[in-house]
Design an enzyme around this catalytic site. Structure first.
Site, PDB file in Angstrom:
ATOM      1  N   THR A   1       0.260  -5.169  -1.178  1.00 22.38           N
ATOM      2  CA  THR A   1      -1.096  -4.624  -1.373  1.00 22.38           C
ATOM      3  C   THR A   1      -1.281  -3.830  -2.660  1.00 22.38           C
ATOM      4  OG1 THR A   1      -2.624  -2.942  -0.525  1.00 22.38           O
ATOM      5  CG2 THR A   1      -0.355  -2.741   0.168  1.00 22.38           C
TER       6      THR A   1
ATOM      7  N   ALA B   1       0.008  -6.152  10.381  1.00 28.83           N
ATOM      8  CA  ALA B   1       0.180  -4.757   9.951  1.00 28.83           C
ATOM      9  C   ALA B   1      -0.886  -3.888  10.593  1.00 28.83           C
ATOM     10  CB  ALA B   1       0.058  -4.640   8.434  1.00 28.83           C
TER      11      ALA B   1
ATOM     12  N   GLU C   1      -2.759  -1.207  -2.761  1.00 31.87           N
ATOM     13  CA  GLU C   1      -2.616   0.218  -2.423  1.00 31.87           C
ATOM     14  C   GLU C   1      -1.307   0.787  -2.994  1.00 31.87           C
ATOM     15  OE1 GLU C   1      -4.652   2.597  -0.412  1.00 31.87           O
ATOM     16  OE2 GLU C   1      -5.982   1.155  -1.354  1.00 31.87           O
TER      17      GLU C   1
ATOM     18  N   ARG D   1     -14.047  -9.746   8.311  1.00 29.10           N
ATOM     19  CA  ARG D   1     -13.422  -8.451   8.027  1.00 29.10           C
ATOM     20  C   ARG D   1     -13.621  -7.499   9.211  1.00 29.10           C
ATOM     21  NH1 ARG D   1      -9.516  -5.703   5.373  1.00 29.10           N
ATOM     22  NH2 ARG D   1     -10.191  -4.873   3.369  1.00 29.10           N
TER      23      ARG D   1
ATOM     24  N   LEU E   1       1.631 -11.417   7.884  1.00 33.14           N
ATOM     25  CA  LEU E   1       0.333 -10.767   7.666  1.00 33.14           C
ATOM     26  C   LEU E   1       0.103  -9.614   8.640  1.00 33.14           C
ATOM     27  CD1 LEU E   1      -1.916 -13.954   7.266  1.00 33.14           C
ATOM     28  CD2 LEU E   1      -0.488 -12.830   5.572  1.00 33.14           C
TER      29      LEU E   1
ATOM     30  N   TYR F   1       0.247   4.342   4.964  1.00 33.28           N
ATOM     31  CA  TYR F   1       0.148   2.875   4.929  1.00 33.28           C
ATOM     32  C   TYR F   1       0.802   2.340   3.657  1.00 33.28           C
ATOM     33  CZ  TYR F   1      -2.026  -1.672   3.939  1.00 33.28           C
ATOM     34  OH  TYR F   1      -2.248  -2.989   3.595  1.00 33.28           O
TER      35      TYR F   1
ATOM     36  N   LYS G   1       4.104   0.033   3.140  1.00 34.85           N
ATOM     37  CA  LYS G   1       4.022  -1.266   2.473  1.00 34.85           C
ATOM     38  C   LYS G   1       4.950  -1.320   1.261  1.00 34.85           C
ATOM     39  CE  LYS G   1       0.972  -3.978   4.597  1.00 34.85           C
ATOM     40  NZ  LYS G   1       1.125  -5.410   4.863  1.00 34.85           N
TER      41      LYS G   1
HETATM   42  P1  NDP Z   1      -6.306  -7.218   9.824  1.00 33.60           P
HETATM   43  O1  NDP Z   1      -6.250  -5.785  10.164  1.00 33.60           O
HETATM   44  O2  NDP Z   1      -7.585  -7.974   9.943  1.00 33.60           O
HETATM   45  O3  NDP Z   1      -5.219  -8.015  10.701  1.00 33.60           O
HETATM   46  C1  NDP Z   1      -3.971  -7.453  10.990  1.00 33.60           C
HETATM   47  C2  NDP Z   1      -3.268  -8.343  11.979  1.00 33.60           C
HETATM   48  O4  NDP Z   1      -1.991  -7.739  12.325  1.00 33.60           O
HETATM   49  C3  NDP Z   1      -4.007  -8.516  13.323  1.00 33.60           C
HETATM   50  O5  NDP Z   1      -3.769  -9.818  13.779  1.00 33.60           O
HETATM   51  C4  NDP Z   1      -3.313  -7.508  14.218  1.00 33.60           C
HETATM   52  O6  NDP Z   1      -3.428  -7.813  15.594  1.00 33.60           O
HETATM   53  C5  NDP Z   1      -1.899  -7.671  13.742  1.00 33.60           C
HETATM   54  N1  NDP Z   1      -1.025  -6.555  14.090  1.00 33.60           N
HETATM   55  C6  NDP Z   1      -1.195  -5.244  13.853  1.00 33.60           C
HETATM   56  N2  NDP Z   1      -0.156  -4.530  14.301  1.00 33.60           N
HETATM   57  C7  NDP Z   1       0.693  -5.421  14.858  1.00 33.60           C
HETATM   58  C8  NDP Z   1       1.945  -5.308  15.519  1.00 33.60           C
HETATM   59  N3  NDP Z   1       2.530  -4.126  15.699  1.00 33.60           N
HETATM   60  N4  NDP Z   1       2.537  -6.428  15.969  1.00 33.60           N
HETATM   61  C9  NDP Z   1       1.960  -7.642  15.802  1.00 33.60           C
HETATM   62  N5  NDP Z   1       0.770  -7.810  15.197  1.00 33.60           N
HETATM   63  C10 NDP Z   1       0.155  -6.706  14.725  1.00 33.60           C
HETATM   64  O7  NDP Z   1      -5.729  -7.359   8.322  1.00 33.60           O
HETATM   65  P2  NDP Z   1      -6.078  -8.436   7.191  1.00 33.60           P
HETATM   66  O8  NDP Z   1      -6.124  -9.774   7.788  1.00 33.60           O
HETATM   67  O9  NDP Z   1      -7.200  -7.927   6.385  1.00 33.60           O
HETATM   68  O10 NDP Z   1      -4.787  -8.293   6.262  1.00 33.60           O
HETATM   69  C11 NDP Z   1      -3.626  -9.089   6.502  1.00 33.60           C
HETATM   70  C12 NDP Z   1      -2.428  -8.415   5.854  1.00 33.60           C
HETATM   71  O11 NDP Z   1      -2.641  -8.250   4.462  1.00 33.60           O
HETATM   72  C13 NDP Z   1      -2.110  -7.019   6.389  1.00 33.60           C
HETATM   73  O12 NDP Z   1      -0.707  -6.881   6.375  1.00 33.60           O
HETATM   74  C14 NDP Z   1      -2.733  -6.083   5.355  1.00 33.60           C
HETATM   75  O13 NDP Z   1      -2.045  -4.853   5.330  1.00 33.60           O
HETATM   76  C15 NDP Z   1      -2.523  -6.886   4.087  1.00 33.60           C
HETATM   77  N6  NDP Z   1      -3.479  -6.686   3.027  1.00 33.60           N
HETATM   78  C16 NDP Z   1      -4.820  -6.852   3.282  1.00 33.60           C
HETATM   79  C17 NDP Z   1      -5.736  -6.754   2.255  1.00 33.60           C
HETATM   80  C18 NDP Z   1      -7.200  -6.916   2.491  1.00 33.60           C
HETATM   81  O14 NDP Z   1      -7.981  -6.518   1.611  1.00 33.60           O
HETATM   82  N7  NDP Z   1      -7.630  -7.506   3.588  1.00 33.60           N
HETATM   83  C19 NDP Z   1      -5.286  -6.488   0.868  1.00 33.60           C
HETATM   84  C20 NDP Z   1      -3.864  -6.371   0.724  1.00 33.60           C
HETATM   85  C21 NDP Z   1      -3.006  -6.481   1.769  1.00 33.60           C
HETATM   86  P3  NDP Z   1      -4.758  -7.431  16.448  1.00 33.60           P
HETATM   87  O15 NDP Z   1      -5.759  -8.500  16.137  1.00 33.60           O
HETATM   88  O16 NDP Z   1      -4.256  -7.473  17.834  1.00 33.60           O
HETATM   89  O17 NDP Z   1      -5.199  -6.094  15.989  1.00 33.60           O
HETATM   90  P1  GDR Z   2      -8.878   0.219   1.563  1.00 31.22           P
HETATM   91  O1  GDR Z   2     -10.187  -0.365   2.280  1.00 31.22           O
HETATM   92  O2  GDR Z   2      -8.578   1.601   1.948  1.00 31.22           O
HETATM   93  O3  GDR Z   2      -9.042  -0.086   0.096  1.00 31.22           O
HETATM   94  O4  GDR Z   2      -7.752  -0.719   2.199  1.00 31.22           O
HETATM   95  P2  GDR Z   2     -11.453   0.335   2.932  1.00 31.22           P
HETATM   96  O5  GDR Z   2     -12.492  -0.710   2.973  1.00 31.22           O
HETATM   97  O6  GDR Z   2     -11.114   1.037   4.191  1.00 31.22           O
HETATM   98  O7  GDR Z   2     -11.846   1.473   1.853  1.00 31.22           O
HETATM   99  C1  GDR Z   2     -12.204   1.153   0.516  1.00 31.22           C
HETATM  100  C2  GDR Z   2     -12.714   2.401  -0.178  1.00 31.22           C
HETATM  101  O8  GDR Z   2     -13.965   2.764   0.381  1.00 31.22           O
HETATM  102  C3  GDR Z   2     -13.971   4.167   0.607  1.00 31.22           C
HETATM  103  N1  GDR Z   2     -14.933   4.497   1.657  1.00 31.22           N
HETATM  104  C4  GDR Z   2     -14.834   4.158   2.954  1.00 31.22           C
HETATM  105  N2  GDR Z   2     -13.905   3.428   3.612  1.00 31.22           N
HETATM  106  C5  GDR Z   2     -14.100   3.231   4.944  1.00 31.22           C
HETATM  107  N3  GDR Z   2     -13.220   2.470   5.611  1.00 31.22           N
HETATM  108  N4  GDR Z   2     -15.158   3.768   5.623  1.00 31.22           N
HETATM  109  C6  GDR Z   2     -16.118   4.528   4.999  1.00 31.22           C
HETATM  110  O9  GDR Z   2     -17.051   5.001   5.614  1.00 31.22           O
HETATM  111  C7  GDR Z   2     -15.942   4.720   3.584  1.00 31.22           C
HETATM  112  N5  GDR Z   2     -16.673   5.357   2.654  1.00 31.22           N
HETATM  113  C8  GDR Z   2     -16.058   5.218   1.495  1.00 31.22           C
HETATM  114  C9  GDR Z   2     -12.537   4.492   0.980  1.00 31.22           C
HETATM  115  O10 GDR Z   2     -12.284   5.880   0.846  1.00 31.22           O
HETATM  116  C10 GDR Z   2     -11.791   3.620  -0.020  1.00 31.22           C
HETATM  117  O11 GDR Z   2     -11.657   4.271  -1.246  1.00 31.22           O
HETATM  118  C11 GDR Z   2      -7.968  -2.114   2.366  1.00 31.22           C
HETATM  119  C12 GDR Z   2      -7.157  -2.558   3.596  1.00 31.22           C
HETATM  120  O12 GDR Z   2      -7.491  -3.895   3.880  1.00 31.22           O
HETATM  121  C13 GDR Z   2      -5.668  -2.464   3.309  1.00 31.22           C
HETATM  122  O13 GDR Z   2      -4.943  -3.059   4.384  1.00 31.22           O
HETATM  123  C14 GDR Z   2      -5.360  -3.221   2.016  1.00 31.22           C
HETATM  124  O14 GDR Z   2      -3.991  -3.106   1.709  1.00 31.22           O
HETATM  125  C15 GDR Z   2      -6.209  -2.681   0.878  1.00 31.22           C
HETATM  126  O15 GDR Z   2      -7.580  -2.817   1.222  1.00 31.22           O
HETATM  127  C16 GDR Z   2      -5.972  -3.445  -0.419  1.00 31.22           C
END
Ligand code: NDP
Ligand code: GDR
Length: 361
Positions: free
Chosen positions: A132, A87, A134, A191, A85, A156, A160
């Site tokens: 993802t 990233a 994305e 989040r 997880l 990103y 991925k």
């Molecule tokens: P978060 O950003 O909340 O968590 C990411 C985690 O990765 C944190 O624990 C962070 O550590 C750790 N991390 C980042 N860089 C490194 C590194 N270089 N080495 C070790 N650990 C690292 O993400 P989410 O929990 O929301 O998402 C989990 C995974 O799912 C991610 O890979 C994301 O890209 C993917 N994903 C998320 C989606 C979503 O909507 N949430 C949708 C699709 C995919 P620290 O706490 O220290 O920052």
């Molecule tokens: P996303 O999530 O890029 O889909 O990636 P984010 O919540 O950042 O953006 C969703 C959409 O909202 C628009 N947006 C804004 N986004 C942010 N962050 N801040 C703003 O002020 C804002 N205003 C509008 C963005 O342009 C975008 O279209 C998330 C992450 O969790 C990824 O790691 C994961 O892979 C994808 O979801 C699925």
């Protein structure tokens, strides 16, 4: 007792998954990275003192950019299941740190798979990759499903995409149990504060209690398929309990715009706003004409993903997975949590203390 290793255990999904696996009776190991401030707030409630007689939850220092740390941890833990997880997960930040994002999000996956191979764990260790929606970026088909072609739109997403295909390749080349969960956006009170949903629930809650004046947003027309992280980590586990490794799309099948998300939060918080203008001039004002929500182009992305809508039919038919939490329930839970935090901060300030442990400069 099964052993699981979770990278990214300090993140949103890592916290929900660790809790879920502990309840299932797993011994859970998580990788955290060294930071100058504590980064374990999301998992502090399940933290176990290593001096406990029979601990079930362990943390190890490591980093996705450091092969040696990953190999050492893999060797020590010998996990039955690895959930990758970790990233650099912020799309907009990936435009500013493209190389680091590629290193952790693309090569990091390779490093973990290689660690499994180097240690001869290919037949023992099952591997889940956090893929993802994305990847669908510039959308080729609506809704998006497992067969929809990819067109990534950010460093990103490109990183991925490497992760996705290296998992498929190692599965085919070495017979490893490795699979991708292509997850659409999932949110929760845990989040990160700079993702759009949390930025909105937190910002509007603080505006409600008078701690913040306004909220500056990017593209209000972006549409996303938002689910609850708690439901999605269950699917991550289900994928590794199968006989064969298969990739799945995980989504709700319903989408809303960023504007609609804001408007739903305003209803819940009883913030009565009037909207006007379009594009960068769009804004929402309160009854006194004060701007509460405005657009700031600094939040626009060089290449945007305008619309994502997933089709989770395969996950439903083959695994019986359905999302439990509706959009309305998700928004309510997030608003309730952020409103409580804002009210607590307001109370602390009212009594003459600082809300945060930050020294004024
Ligand atoms: P978060 O950003 O909340 O968590 C990411 C985690 O990765 C944190 O624990 C962070 O550590 C750790 N991390 C980042 N860089 C490194 C590194 N270089 N080495 C070790 N650990 C690292 O993400 P989410 O929990 O929301 O998402 C989990 C995974 O799912 C991610 O890979 C994301 O890209 C993917 N994903 C998320 C989606 C979503 O909507 N949430 C949708 C699709 C995919 P620290 O706490 O220290 O920052
Ligand atoms: P996303 O999530 O890029 O889909 O990636 P984010 O919540 O950042 O953006 C969703 C959409 O909202 C628009 N947006 C804004 N986004 C942010 N962050 N801040 C703003 O002020 C804002 N205003 C509008 C963005 O342009 C975008 O279209 C998330 C992450 O969790 C990824 O790691 C994961 O892979 C994808 O979801 C699925």
């Amino acid at each position: 007792m099964k052993k699981a290793l979770i990278t990214g255990v300090t993140g949103q999904d890592g916290a929900y998954l660790a809790e879920f696996l502990l309840k299932k009776g797993y011994e859970v190991h998580g990788i955290k990275r060294r930071t100058s401030l504590f980064n374990t707030a999301r998992i502090d409630h399940i933290y176990e003192d290593p001096h406990n007689p029979n601990p079930k939850f362990f943390l190890h220092y490591g980093d996705m950019t450091d092969s040696t740390s990953l190999i050492h941890i893999m060797q020590k833990v010998q996990p039955d299941e690895v959930y990758n997880l970790a990233a650099q997960s912020h799309v907009q930040v990936s435009f500013e740190e493209p190389e680091y994002t590629a290193n952790s999000d693309a090569l990091g996956v390779l490093r973990l798979l290689e660690a499994i191979r180097i240690l001869g764990l290919e037949k023992k260790t099952k591997f889940y990759q956090a893929s993802t929606s994305e990847l669908y970026g510039l959308v080729q088909e609506i809704p998006q499903k497992e067969t929809t072609p990819f067109y990534p739109r950010s460093p990103y997403a490109v990183a991925k995409m490497y992760g996705f295909w290296i998992v498929v390749n190692y599965r085919e080349a070495y017979g490893m149990f490795a699979c991708n969960g292509t997850l659409f956006n999932h949110e929760s009170p845990l989040r990160g504060e700079t993702f759009v949903t949390r930025k909105i629930t937190r910002g509007l809650s603080r505006i409600k209690v008078g701690l913040q004046e306004n909220l500056f947003m990017g593209n209000l027309d972006a549409r996303r398929d938002w689910g609850h992280a708690r439901d999605y980590v269950e699917m991550q586990w289900m994928m590794l309990q199968q006989e064969k490794p298969v990739d799945y799309v995980i989504a709700t099948g319903v989408q809303y715009s960023v504007r609609e998300f804001i408007q739903r939060c305003c209803e819940l918080l009883e913030l009565d706003l009037t909207w006007s203008g379009t594009g960068v001039d769009e804004k929402a004002v309160d009854k006194d004409g004060k701007v509460v929500v405005a657009v700031d182009p600094r939040y626009f992305r060089p290449t945007e993903v305008e619309t994502l809508l997933g089709d989770p039919t395969k996950a439903k038919t083959e695994l019986g997975w359905v999302p439990r939490t509706s959009f309305d329930e998700l928004v309510k839970e997030m608003v309730a949590s952020d409103l409580a935090a804002a009210e607590r901060d307001a109370l602390v300030i009212k009594h003459g203390y600082k809300a945060y442990n930050v020294r004024e400069t």
